[in-house]
Design a protein around this motif. Structure first.
Motif, short mmCIF file in Angstrom:
data_model
loop_
_atom_site.label_atom_id
_atom_site.label_comp_id
_atom_site.label_asym_id
_atom_site.label_seq_id
_atom_site.Cartn_x
_atom_site.Cartn_y
_atom_site.Cartn_z
N ASP A 139 0.83 -1.20 0.00
CA ASP A 139 0.00 0.00 0.00
C ASP A 139 0.87 1.25 0.00
O ASP A 139 1.12 1.87 1.03
N VAL A 140 1.37 1.59 -1.20
CA VAL A 140 2.15 2.81 -1.39
C VAL A 140 1.66 3.46 -2.68
O VAL A 140 1.58 2.81 -3.72
N LYS A 141 1.38 4.75 -2.60
CA LYS A 141 0.98 5.49 -3.79
C LYS A 141 1.83 6.73 -3.90
O LYS A 141 2.07 7.42 -2.90
N LEU A 142 2.32 7.02 -5.10
CA LEU A 142 3.13 8.22 -5.36
C LEU A 142 2.29 9.22 -6.12
O LEU A 142 1.75 8.91 -7.19
N ILE A 143 2.16 10.42 -5.58
CA ILE A 143 1.34 11.46 -6.22
C ILE A 143 2.21 12.68 -6.49
O ILE A 143 2.51 13.46 -5.58
N PRO A 144 2.65 12.86 -7.75
CA PRO A 144 3.45 14.04 -8.08
C PRO A 144 2.60 15.31 -8.00
O PRO A 144 1.40 15.30 -8.29
N ARG A 145 3.26 16.42 -7.62
CA ARG A 145 2.57 17.70 -7.54
C ARG A 145 3.10 18.69 -8.58
O ARG A 145 2.84 19.89 -8.48
N ARG A 146 3.87 18.17 -9.57
CA ARG A 146 4.31 19.01 -10.69
C ARG A 146 3.46 18.65 -11.90
O ARG A 146 3.33 17.47 -12.24
N ALA A 147 2.92 19.64 -12.56
CA ALA A 147 1.83 19.44 -13.52
C ALA A 147 2.19 18.52 -14.67
O ALA A 147 1.33 17.80 -15.19
N ASP A 148 3.45 18.48 -15.11
CA ASP A 148 3.80 17.70 -16.30
C ASP A 148 4.07 16.23 -16.00
O ASP A 148 4.26 15.45 -16.93
N LEU A 149 4.08 15.84 -14.74
CA LEU A 149 4.41 14.45 -14.39
C LEU A 149 3.16 13.58 -14.40
O LEU A 149 2.06 14.04 -14.09
N ASN A 150 3.34 12.30 -14.76
CA ASN A 150 2.21 11.37 -14.84
C ASN A 150 1.46 11.30 -13.52
O ASN A 150 2.08 11.25 -12.45
N ASN A 151 0.14 11.24 -13.61
CA ASN A 151 -0.74 11.09 -12.44
C ASN A 151 -0.63 12.26 -11.45
O ASN A 151 -0.93 12.10 -10.27
N SER A 152 -0.22 13.42 -11.95
CA SER A 152 -0.12 14.60 -11.08
C SER A 152 -1.50 14.99 -10.55
O SER A 152 -2.50 14.87 -11.25
N GLN A 153 -1.52 15.42 -9.29
CA GLN A 153 -2.75 15.93 -8.67
C GLN A 153 -2.44 17.25 -7.95
O GLN A 153 -1.37 17.41 -7.38
N ASN A 154 -3.42 18.15 -7.97
CA ASN A 154 -3.30 19.44 -7.27
C ASN A 154 -1.90 20.05 -7.45
O ASN A 154 -1.17 20.25 -6.48
N PRO A 155 -1.51 20.33 -8.70
CA PRO A 155 -0.13 20.80 -8.94
C PRO A 155 0.18 22.09 -8.19
O PRO A 155 -0.70 22.92 -7.96
N GLN A 156 1.47 22.21 -7.85
CA GLN A 156 1.94 23.36 -7.07
C GLN A 156 3.11 24.03 -7.76
O GLN A 156 3.87 23.39 -8.47
N GLY A 157 3.25 25.31 -7.50
CA GLY A 157 4.48 26.02 -7.82
C GLY A 157 5.35 26.05 -6.58
O GLY A 157 4.89 25.76 -5.48
N MET A 158 6.62 26.40 -6.78
CA MET A 158 7.54 26.41 -5.65
C MET A 158 8.42 27.66 -5.73
O MET A 158 9.00 27.96 -6.77
N ILE A 159 8.47 28.39 -4.62
CA ILE A 159 9.27 29.62 -4.54
C ILE A 159 10.20 29.51 -3.34
O ILE A 159 9.77 29.14 -2.25
N ALA A 160 11.48 29.83 -3.54
CA ALA A 160 12.43 29.88 -2.43
C ALA A 160 12.66 31.34 -2.05
O ALA A 160 12.95 32.17 -2.92
N VAL A 161 12.48 31.64 -0.77
CA VAL A 161 12.66 33.01 -0.25
C VAL A 161 13.81 32.93 0.74
O VAL A 161 13.69 32.29 1.78
N GLN A 162 14.95 33.54 0.40
CA GLN A 162 16.18 33.30 1.14
C GLN A 162 16.88 34.59 1.53
O GLN A 162 16.94 35.53 0.72
N GLY A 163 17.44 34.61 2.72
CA GLY A 163 18.20 35.77 3.17
C GLY A 163 17.83 36.15 4.59
O GLY A 163 16.82 35.68 5.13
N PRO A 164 18.63 37.01 5.23
CA PRO A 164 18.40 37.36 6.63
C PRO A 164 17.05 38.02 6.89
O PRO A 164 16.52 37.95 8.00
#
Length: 375
Positions: A139-164
């Motif tokens: 019982d293991v399921k892999l769900i990608p969250r990047r839109a172009d990947l197979n079986n993707s669901q609820n795709p997301q963007g990702m932003i890195a905010v870095q610094g003091p």
């Protein structure tokens, strides 16, 4: 200069970058901003205030099901049992049967499931490999969250905010994240309902500075970016991202290691957990293959620029640079290198640059953390 190929993938923020005048390049099959004008300004803004990076080309993959932990115990060389609490994160490697590094990744415990964040260029092959390994579990399921990947669901963007100043700007830009930005420990994450949808805020990063990575519903990623820029975050491209991570002594997959590289030879032995008899993939090969190199920093003493694949000569043998650049923070050329096993901090070595042997000193990475020079 040749035009950027037209068949490249684009993140949800592509138009945002284009409108901001970004210089766009091919990065592992993605059309991404290398800078928005001055790479050095973007680098220094991240060290002194706050830089913002589009990392939507990376892929989050949710691992769900009652066998999720057993599956991760098998495929991740670090030990996911170290994730004692909801929201905790772990850095580790996926190894093949020969103990080569398939990818490096972060595993998040998000009860009752887990989330992996894997590299952009390897996402498809990683997912194929992970799916193949998962077939041995009930019982293991892999769900990608990047839109172009197979079986993707609820795709997301990702932003890195870095610094003091990164966490302060996140609080200003997206007030619903204020509590998490204040309370989260380093290498912890939380999922928070906001007016932009559910956002995962993870206090991780790739620059050696404080900050967070935000996983945002795809449709609202550009809005989140604009809010952060309006609050004072400096858009930064892949050029600054590379000089920042190299100063911070962080490995880049495909450059410092690949599926032919032992993690022991590139400073990643700390991510290999052998405290139990857990039979993770690659363990037996790892135990049969002794470490051949030490992974250390170099600072060039002569004039020139250190680059990947340059040969390093010393009285103790020969090595090779895996990543090299000019450091905007130190105003010197620096590198990460695989060096002979008995190399030590303070050794003077020779780097072959355009048929000349130039002197460099061996140092312990990182070179810079939290805005301060460490070498």
């Amino acid at each position: 200069m040749s035009a950027v190929p037209t068949n490249l993938k684009r993140t949800i923020l592509f138009e945002t970058h284009k409108n901001a005048g970004a210089k766009l390049v091919d990065f592992g099959g993605w059309e991404m901003p290398v800078n928005y004008g001055s790479q050095i300004e973007e680098h220094l803004a991240t060290r002194t205030n706050c830089g913002i990076f589009d990392v939507s080309h990376m892929a989050a993959v949710d691992v769900i099901g009652k066998d999720a932990k057993s599956f991760l115990e098998k495929v991740v060389a670090n030990n996911v049992n170290k994730l004692k609490n909801n929201g905790q994160a772990l850095y580790g490697c996926l190894l093949n049967e020969h103990a080569g590094v398939i990818d490096d990744l972060i595993v998040y415990r998000l009860d009752p499931n887990y989330r992996l964040v894997i590299n952009a260029a390897t996402a498809h092959t990683d997912l194929e490999w992970l799916t193949k390994q998962a077939s041995a579990f009930g019982d293991v399921k892999l769900i990608p969250r990047r839109a172009d990947l197979n079986n993707s669901q609820n795709p997301q963007g990702m932003i890195a905010v870095q610094g003091p100043n990164a966490l302060n700007l996140i609080k200003q830009a997206i007030p619903e994240l204020a509590n998490s930005a204040s309370e989260l420990k380093v290498f912890h994450a939380a999922c928070v309902e906001t007016s932009l949808g559910e956002i995962m805020i993870a206090r991780t990063g790739y620059t050696g500075e404080d900050g967070a990575e935000l996983l945002i519903p795809l449709a609202n990623t550009a809005k989140a970016w604009d809010l952060l820029v309006d609050a004072g975050a400096q858009p930064a491209g892949l050029g600054a991202r590379d000089t920042l991570r190299l100063e911070a002594g962080m490995n880049l997959y495909g450059q410092d290691m690949n599926d032919q590289t032992s993690p022991l030879d590139v400073g990643l032995s700390w991510t290999i957990d052998r405290s139990t008899d857990r039979d993770f993939i690659g363990r037996s090969a790892l135990e049969k293959t002794p470490q051949q190199f030490v992974f250390m920093g170099l600072i060039l003493q002569d004039k020139g620029v250190l680059r990947a694949h340059q040969i390093v000569k010393s009285t103790k043998g020969q090595g090779e640079i895996t990543s090299g650049t000019f450091s905007p923070s130190l105003q010197k050329s620096i590198a990460l290198a695989k060096l002979p096993i008995n190399s030590e901090v303070g050794d003077i070595v020779q780097v072959v640059i355009r048929d000349k042997e130039l002197n460099a000193i061996v140092v312990k990475a990182p070179f810079v953390r939290h805005g301060k020079a460490l070498v």
